[in-house]
Design a protein around this motif. Structure first.
Motif, PDB file in Angstrom:
ATOM      1  N   LEU A 119       0.856  -1.175   0.000  1.00 35.00           N
ATOM      2  CA  LEU A 119       0.000   0.000   0.000  1.00 35.00           C
ATOM      3  C   LEU A 119       0.894   1.227   0.000  1.00 35.00           C
ATOM      4  O   LEU A 119       1.768   1.358   0.860  1.00 35.00           O
ATOM      5  N   ASP A 120       0.717   2.104  -0.977  1.00 33.53           N
ATOM      6  CA  ASP A 120       1.586   3.281  -1.076  1.00 33.53           C
ATOM      7  C   ASP A 120       0.989   4.470  -0.336  1.00 33.53           C
ATOM      8  O   ASP A 120       1.677   5.106   0.454  1.00 33.53           O
ATOM      9  N   ALA A 121      -0.271   4.741  -0.605  1.00 33.18           N
ATOM     10  CA  ALA A 121      -0.916   5.872   0.068  1.00 33.18           C
ATOM     11  C   ALA A 121      -2.413   5.841  -0.182  1.00 33.18           C
ATOM     12  O   ALA A 121      -2.876   5.254  -1.155  1.00 33.18           O
ATOM     13  N   ILE A 122      -3.149   6.491   0.709  1.00 33.21           N
ATOM     14  CA  ILE A 122      -4.579   6.691   0.517  1.00 33.21           C
ATOM     15  C   ILE A 122      -4.771   8.156   0.134  1.00 33.21           C
ATOM     16  O   ILE A 122      -4.347   9.052   0.864  1.00 33.21           O
ATOM     17  N   VAL A 123      -5.340   8.352  -1.044  1.00 34.65           N
ATOM     18  CA  VAL A 123      -5.530   9.701  -1.574  1.00 34.65           C
ATOM     19  C   VAL A 123      -7.026   9.992  -1.590  1.00 34.65           C
ATOM     20  O   VAL A 123      -7.807   9.218  -2.144  1.00 34.65           O
ATOM     21  N   THR A 124      -7.429  11.075  -0.967  1.00 29.41           N
ATOM     22  CA  THR A 124      -8.848  11.413  -0.900  1.00 29.41           C
ATOM     23  C   THR A 124      -9.089  12.725  -1.656  1.00 29.41           C
ATOM     24  O   THR A 124      -8.408  13.714  -1.402  1.00 29.41           O
ATOM     25  N   VAL A 125     -10.023  12.659  -2.591  1.00 35.80           N
ATOM     26  CA  VAL A 125     -10.394  13.860  -3.337  1.00 35.80           C
ATOM     27  C   VAL A 125     -11.632  14.460  -2.673  1.00 35.80           C
ATOM     28  O   VAL A 125     -12.622  13.766  -2.449  1.00 35.80           O
ATOM     29  N   VAL A 126     -11.548  15.724  -2.337  1.00 35.99           N
ATOM     30  CA  VAL A 126     -12.640  16.405  -1.646  1.00 35.99           C
ATOM     31  C   VAL A 126     -13.155  17.530  -2.544  1.00 35.99           C
ATOM     32  O   VAL A 126     -12.373  18.320  -3.072  1.00 35.99           O
ATOM     33  N   GLN A 144     -13.260   9.091   4.990  1.00 35.73           N
ATOM     34  CA  GLN A 144     -12.359   9.188   3.843  1.00 35.73           C
ATOM     35  C   GLN A 144     -11.283  10.246   4.092  1.00 35.73           C
ATOM     36  O   GLN A 144     -10.124  10.056   3.733  1.00 35.73           O
ATOM     37  N   ALA A 145     -11.677  11.347   4.732  1.00 37.43           N
ATOM     38  CA  ALA A 145     -10.683  12.379   5.046  1.00 37.43           C
ATOM     39  C   ALA A 145      -9.743  11.898   6.150  1.00 37.43           C
ATOM     40  O   ALA A 145      -8.539  12.153   6.119  1.00 37.43           O
ATOM     41  N   ALA A 146     -10.307  11.170   7.117  1.00 40.29           N
ATOM     42  CA  ALA A 146      -9.500  10.725   8.254  1.00 40.29           C
ATOM     43  C   ALA A 146      -8.431   9.717   7.843  1.00 40.29           C
ATOM     44  O   ALA A 146      -7.334   9.709   8.377  1.00 40.29           O
ATOM     45  N   PHE A 147      -8.758   8.848   6.880  1.00 42.80           N
ATOM     46  CA  PHE A 147      -7.815   7.814   6.454  1.00 42.80           C
ATOM     47  C   PHE A 147      -6.696   8.354   5.562  1.00 42.80           C
ATOM     48  O   PHE A 147      -5.687   7.709   5.354  1.00 42.80           O
ATOM     49  N   ALA A 148      -6.888   9.551   5.016  1.00 44.33           N
ATOM     50  CA  ALA A 148      -6.034  10.004   3.914  1.00 44.33           C
ATOM     51  C   ALA A 148      -4.598  10.291   4.314  1.00 44.33           C
ATOM     52  O   ALA A 148      -4.310  10.796   5.399  1.00 44.33           O
ATOM     53  N   PRO A 176      -5.224  16.440  10.574  1.00 40.40           N
ATOM     54  CA  PRO A 176      -4.234  17.509  10.421  1.00 40.40           C
ATOM     55  C   PRO A 176      -2.939  17.055   9.758  1.00 40.40           C
ATOM     56  O   PRO A 176      -2.072  17.870   9.486  1.00 40.40           O
ATOM     57  N   TYR A 177      -2.792  15.763   9.516  1.00 33.98           N
ATOM     58  CA  TYR A 177      -1.489  15.244   9.114  1.00 33.98           C
ATOM     59  C   TYR A 177      -1.346  14.926   7.638  1.00 33.98           C
ATOM     60  O   TYR A 177      -0.246  14.741   7.145  1.00 33.98           O
ATOM     61  N   ALA A 178      -2.463  14.828   6.944  1.00 34.85           N
ATOM     62  CA  ALA A 178      -2.369  14.505   5.518  1.00 34.85           C
ATOM     63  C   ALA A 178      -1.755  15.684   4.766  1.00 34.85           C
ATOM     64  O   ALA A 178      -1.917  16.831   5.159  1.00 34.85           O
TER      65      ALA A 178
END
Lengths: 342, 340
Positions: A119-126, A144-148, A176-178
């Motif tokens: 798994l490289d990354a979780i990318v969330t489009v808002v 979805q935002a929390a996992f990103a 706050p970390y994404a």
């Protein structure tokens, strides 16, 4: 065997996922990707592979929600592995209402998938225009935002600067970390979303060299750069109590951490509250160790290892971050404080 | 493996390099041709009576050839691909099915009743004496299928358990056996008393058909993707272990009994397994590329292929049981002659 990096792409319907996928597939990058989507849409297909699949969420017999996987992904990745040639990456698009948990867990839980991919990354489009409308409808937008690891705050051209600031503040409350990129029409350099190594312990320090320093910027009215309180999270408690119950907690300590106490504590925490802890990440100053201890987790699954050496003159400290739901800041703070060497 | 002269004691074999992942291989009913389905869409038909190297065929499937079985009602083979096509090979390949957006990863054939079954997503297409039938939809994508020894039933493994379809009479209701979780492999015991599955939970699950009672064997390090019953139904073996591990099903069954174990500790993790149809031999392939033949009667095993060539992805006994075909994920096929 080299593991193919997998990027999970989440976001509400209409946020701009398909536009982003089209960019990835049509941009002249010379790489070969496989894209896993829910339906065949209007996608530009060059030398890339597009696989349509129906989401199949499989729980394990033990009923543990953290062991839930996407059965269809296991099959798709098994099929892709059989193809000749090497893929530069796999991009998995989830439906707008999907919980990112089972997708992410599939890459830790299933042995074949784990062998062939990482798994490289979780990318969330808002969608900047609609996020505040959706965010309290159900848990999906917040999850979805929390996992990103990376958030594309898209369609910024369709909102006023004030509205954009409100959306961004709300996103930062949740996560706050994404890495956050403001975009229009999902335009972003592919290097910002692919090849992030967000789950790679060896790379966490490289990607986030300021991890130990950052994390307080979102608290607009506080400045704790030089706070001497080893557990200076008192303000977080009050900050998060009155928020939605999906949010983040960061814990810091400038006292060295006892390795055994920490391992016992973190495994208990993840076992008891793993369902509600979406992501966790940390860098620890372990008493007597010359290297930083790095760890990251998704729900109950945790992975830890020794990272770089502490440099001469670097101030040794520890920091843990939890993103999840109904997190008990006070309990976590006390538990972590008790891991300090006496 | 460092034992001097070990390689000289291996049985004679013939090697063919297909260049792409071997997703399945099988002999035709005469044993004269070996069919090999590969990751590049090719389906090789290798003449076993002629040692000259075969030339690569044109790809039969777009994408991956996922599966192959001997044609249950004639010569040659049936293959399935992730292009959603089911093909009957012969002088020219003929398309039996084409499902857009689906794939054919699991096929089963029953020669005596000349019946073919192919999984297409949540459904199964069956071709038998009475024509074409579609079974399902099942609760999830069907992960594996198997005919009962007499061909009267077909069992399907899926999320939440298995479904037993009665093929004759065609209007009989299917029977469901439930066990929460995802079932990835299924095999009828040769005496038709049991159905065994391998699960996503790294376990085996077995139902006793007379009573519907079930049992669970857990503790495998990874999921058990292939199962093999010894020809006499006395033992159930599965992949995912470093030793041959057979659960005893003779008499009252395995409850409270340990499994028999034998083999070479250093061979790796078993990735493919196939039982001899008429004798107590079990062939096992490992992630190191090594292949052993074990004997459930004497509980001994012998190495018949050394490590190398990637991990073993498929195994098949010839109809007479005197030859074993091995396929690996690096595209190597070996036909091993076991007559000596």
């Amino acid at each position: 065997m080299s593991q193919v990096p997998v990027t999970v792409l989440t976001g509400y319907l209409g946020a701009g996922k398909t536009t982003l996928l089209n960019r990835i597939l049509t941009e002249n990058h010379g790489r070969k990707y496989a894209v896993v989507i829910n339906e065949f849409g209007e996608l530009g297909i060059d030398n890339d592979i597009v696989v349509g699949t129906d989401e199949e969420i499989f729980e394990m017999n033990n009923g543990c929600i953290c062991c839930t996987v996407r059965g269809d992904l296991i099959r798709v990745i098994g099929g892709l592995a059989k193809r000749p040639g090497t893929l530069d990456g796999i991009i998995v698009e989830t439906t707008g209402l999907a919980d990112p948990g089972p997708v992410a867990q599939t890459f830790f839980q299933d042995d074949e998938v784990r062998t062939r991919t990482r798994l490289d990354a979780i990318v969330t489009v808002v969608d900047a225009r609609h996020f505040l409308l959706h965010v309290d409808d159900g848990v999906e937008a917040r999850e979805q935002a929390a996992f990103a690891d990376v958030i594309l705050l898209n369609k910024t051209d369709l909102v006023s600067p004030e509205e954009l600031a409100r959306v961004e503040a709300r996103l930062r409350q949740i996560n706050p970390y994404a890495r956050l990129h403001r975009t229009q029409k999902s335009a972003v350099a592919l290097a910002e979303i692919l090849g992030r190594h967000a789950f790679d312990l060896k790379r966490i320090l490289e990607i986030e060299p300021d991890f130990l320093e950052q994390g307080h910027h979102h608290l607009h009215d506080h400045d704790h750069e030089h706070c001497d309180d080893p557990t200076h999270d008192h303000h977080h408690d009050s900050h998060h109590q009155h928020l939605e119950n999906i949010g983040s907690i960061s814990l810091t300590s400038d006292k060295p951490i006892d390795e055994q106490k920490f391992q016992r504590w973190i495994s208990t925490i993840l076992r008891e509250f793993g369902t509600d802890i979406f992501r966790s990440k940390g860098i620890l100053d372990i008493s007597g160790a010359s290297k930083k201890y790095v760890f990251q987790g998704v729900h109950m699954m945790m992975d830890g290892d020794w990272g770089n050496l502490w440099k001469d003159g670097e101030s040794r400290m520890s920091k843990l971050v939890f993103i999840g739901r109904k997190l008990d800041a006070e309990q976590l703070r006390r538990g972590f404080a008790a891991c300090a060497t006496r | 493996m460092s034992e001097p002269g070990f390689a000289e004691r291996l049985p004679p074999s013939r090697r063919v390099e297909t260049g792409a992942w071997v997703s399945g291989l099988t002999y035709d009913r005469t044993g004269r041709t070996l069919g090999v389905a590969c990751g590049d869409g090719r389906v090789w038909c290798i003449d076993t009576t002629n040692d000259s190297p075969p030339s690569p065929p044109e790809p039969a499937h777009r994408g991956v050839s996922l599966s192959i079985i001997a044609n249950p009602s004639g010569d040659s083979f049936i293959s399935g691909g992730d292009d959603g096509r089911l093909l009957r090979h012969g002088d020219a390949a003929r398309e039996l099915e084409s499902f857009k957006g689906r794939w054919f990863e699991r096929l089963a054939g029953h020669t005596k009743t000349a019946t073919l079954a192919a999984v297409a997503g949540k459904e199964i297409v069956v071709y038998g004496a009475s024509g074409r039938r579609v079974l399902g939809p099942h609760p999830s994508t069907v992960a594996d299928i198997d005919f009962s020894p007499d061909g009267s039933r077909l069992v399907a493994a899926h999320y939440g358990g298995v479904t037993i379809h009665v093929l004759k009479p065609a209007d009989a209701a299917p029977r469901s056996l439930e066990w929460k979780g995802s079932h990835v492999a299924v095999r009828y015991s040769p005496d038709a008393r049991f159905i065994a599955t391998g699960t996503q939970d790294n376990a085996l699950h077995v139902w006793r058909l007379a009573t519907g009672k079930d049992m669970q064997m857990s503790g495998y390090p990874v999921k058990v993707k292939q199962l093999a019953w010894s020809h006499d139904a006395r033992f159930l073996f599965g992949t995912a272990t470093s030793l041959f591990t057979g659960w005893p099903f003779a008499g009252k069954g395995p409850e409270g009994k340990p499994p028999i174990q034998f083999g070479d500790e250093g061979a790796g993790i078993m990735t493919a397994i196939a039982a001899h149809a008429a004798d107590s031999f079990i062939a096992a392939g490992f992630d190191t590329g090594e292949v052993q033949v074990g004997d459930s009667k004497t509980r001994r095993s012998a190495v018949i292929k050394l490590a190398g060539d990637g991990q073993v992805s498929a195994l098949a006994w010839s109809p007479g049981g005197w030859s074993l075909a091995v396929g690996t994920d690096q595209g190597v096929v070996e036909l091993i002659d076991l007559r000596r």
